[in-house]
Design a protein around this motif. Structure first.
Motif, PDB file in Angstrom:
ATOM      1  N   CYS A 132      -2.123 -51.280   8.472  1.00 13.05           N
ATOM      2  CA  CYS A 132      -1.513 -51.174   8.282  1.00 13.05           C
ATOM      3  C   CYS A 132       0.112 -50.875   7.890  1.00 13.05           C
ATOM      4  CB  CYS A 132      -0.862 -50.090  10.027  1.00 13.05           C
ATOM      5  SG  CYS A 132      -2.866 -49.998  10.789  1.00 13.05           S
ATOM      6  N   ASN A 159      -0.297 -51.026   4.274  1.00 14.74           N
ATOM      7  CA  ASN A 159      -0.683 -49.873   3.100  1.00 14.74           C
ATOM      8  C   ASN A 159       1.242 -48.934   3.630  1.00 14.74           C
ATOM      9  OD1 ASN A 159      -2.127 -46.651   2.228  1.00 14.74           O
ATOM     10  ND2 ASN A 159      -1.187 -45.466   4.983  1.00 14.74           N
ATOM     11  N   SER A 160       1.946 -48.556   4.729  1.00 11.76           N
ATOM     12  CA  SER A 160       2.942 -48.498   4.996  1.00 11.76           C
ATOM     13  C   SER A 160       4.443 -49.144   3.687  1.00 11.76           C
ATOM     14  CB  SER A 160       3.493 -48.300   6.606  1.00 11.76           C
ATOM     15  OG  SER A 160       5.334 -48.413   6.715  1.00 11.76           O
ATOM     16  N   TYR A 195       3.320 -49.993   0.975  1.00 13.12           N
ATOM     17  CA  TYR A 195       3.122 -49.639  -0.031  1.00 13.12           C
ATOM     18  C   TYR A 195       3.409 -47.960  -0.487  1.00 13.12           C
ATOM     19  CZ  TYR A 195       0.534 -47.559  -3.763  1.00 13.12           C
ATOM     20  OH  TYR A 195       0.250 -47.384  -5.018  1.00 13.12           O
ATOM     21  N   LYS A 196       3.294 -47.175   0.474  1.00 16.26           N
ATOM     22  CA  LYS A 196       3.389 -45.591   0.464  1.00 16.26           C
ATOM     23  C   LYS A 196       4.652 -45.760   0.528  1.00 16.26           C
ATOM     24  CE  LYS A 196       2.574 -41.696   3.546  1.00 16.26           C
ATOM     25  NZ  LYS A 196       1.812 -41.509   4.172  1.00 16.26           N
ATOM     26  N   TYR A 197       5.944 -46.430   0.611  1.00 21.85           N
ATOM     27  CA  TYR A 197       7.166 -46.159   1.120  1.00 21.85           C
ATOM     28  C   TYR A 197       7.852 -46.792   0.062  1.00 21.85           C
ATOM     29  CZ  TYR A 197       5.898 -43.244   4.869  1.00 21.85           C
ATOM     30  OH  TYR A 197       5.259 -42.209   5.795  1.00 21.85           O
ATOM     31  N   LEU A 255      -6.417 -50.329  -1.036  1.00 20.53           N
ATOM     32  CA  LEU A 255      -5.085 -50.030  -0.664  1.00 20.53           C
ATOM     33  C   LEU A 255      -4.299 -49.875  -1.721  1.00 20.53           C
ATOM     34  CD1 LEU A 255      -4.581 -50.918   3.460  1.00 20.53           C
ATOM     35  CD2 LEU A 255      -5.412 -48.290   2.440  1.00 20.53           C
TER      36      LEU A 255
END
Length: 222
Positions: free
Chosen positions: A62, A65-66, A68-70, A96
């Protein structure tokens, strides 16, 4: 440069976490590091411990992913796992980060477990080979580890077994130490698992001549 750094960091202290910490300390001087610490405490092999580790792995994924996303990521540094369960975590991590997998540097410490996994004709093995073929670079400890990956990726670099600087001594100090002692102590300090070489060392020690063997004292600490 922004690094997503996925590796074990002390504590606990072991060969992999010390080496990863050294890489981290050098990178952070001139780069921004987003750290995902994958270290785990030694536990008893109970169902509760297994479930706790699954929760830890879920939280690790998690966080990956967080981040990488932001955040914009220029490079990924990832230490590979050797166990079957750890490899599944790595496969999910690659999935991911699939859009930046060509910017990823993976580091293999050891490799015996992963070598056995890659020899299997399984979906897990095929997925691992697929993702490893796309990473930017693979760092290994020696020529034997290089052979594990060279079929899938040609960007392989050897960084020999990590040793901290303060552990080195001069040749004169070594000679002086041996001159002062009649017997020589040999300490094997590592996990007593396949691929570490403890059986080969013991076999060699047993099979050398008695006159030579009595000059040494061999100790295993696993």
């Amino acid at each position: 440069m922004n690094y997503l750094f996925i590796a074990p960091i002390p504590p606990p202290v072991n060969g992999q976490s010390l080496a990863a910490k050294t890489v981290y300390d050098n990178l952070i001087v001139e780069n921004k590091i987003f750290l995902v610490d994958t270290s785990k405490q030694k536990r008893e092999r109970t169902i509760k411990d297994y479930l706790n580790r699954l929760i830890e792995i879920f939280n690790i994924l998690c966080r990956i992913n967080s981040i990488y996303k932001y955040h914009h990521i220029d490079r990924v540094y990832l230490t590979l796992s050797e166990s079957t369960q750890g490899n599944i975590k790595d496969i999910i991590t690659f999935f991911l980060l699939r859009k930046v997998i060509n910017k990823s540097i993976v580091h293999m410490f050891g490799g015996a477990g992963l070598k056995k996994l890659l020899l299997k004709n399984s979906i897990q093995s095929k997925l691992t080979k697929y993702y490893l073929s796309m990473v930017l670079k693979i760092i290994v400890e020696g020529q034997e580890q290089r052979k594990i990956f060279e079929e899938y990726n040609k960007q392989i670099f050897i960084v020999k077994n990590f040793v901290e600087e303060y552990l080195f001594v001069s040749e004169d100090d070594v000679r002086s130490k041996y001159d002062r002692h009649i017997g020589i102590n040999i300490l094997f300090l590592s996990n007593l698992i396949y691929g570490k070489g403890y059986k080969e060392l013991l076999d060699g020690f047993i099979n050398i001549g008695t006159d030579i063997r009595k000059k040494y004292h061999l100790t295993f600490v696993g």
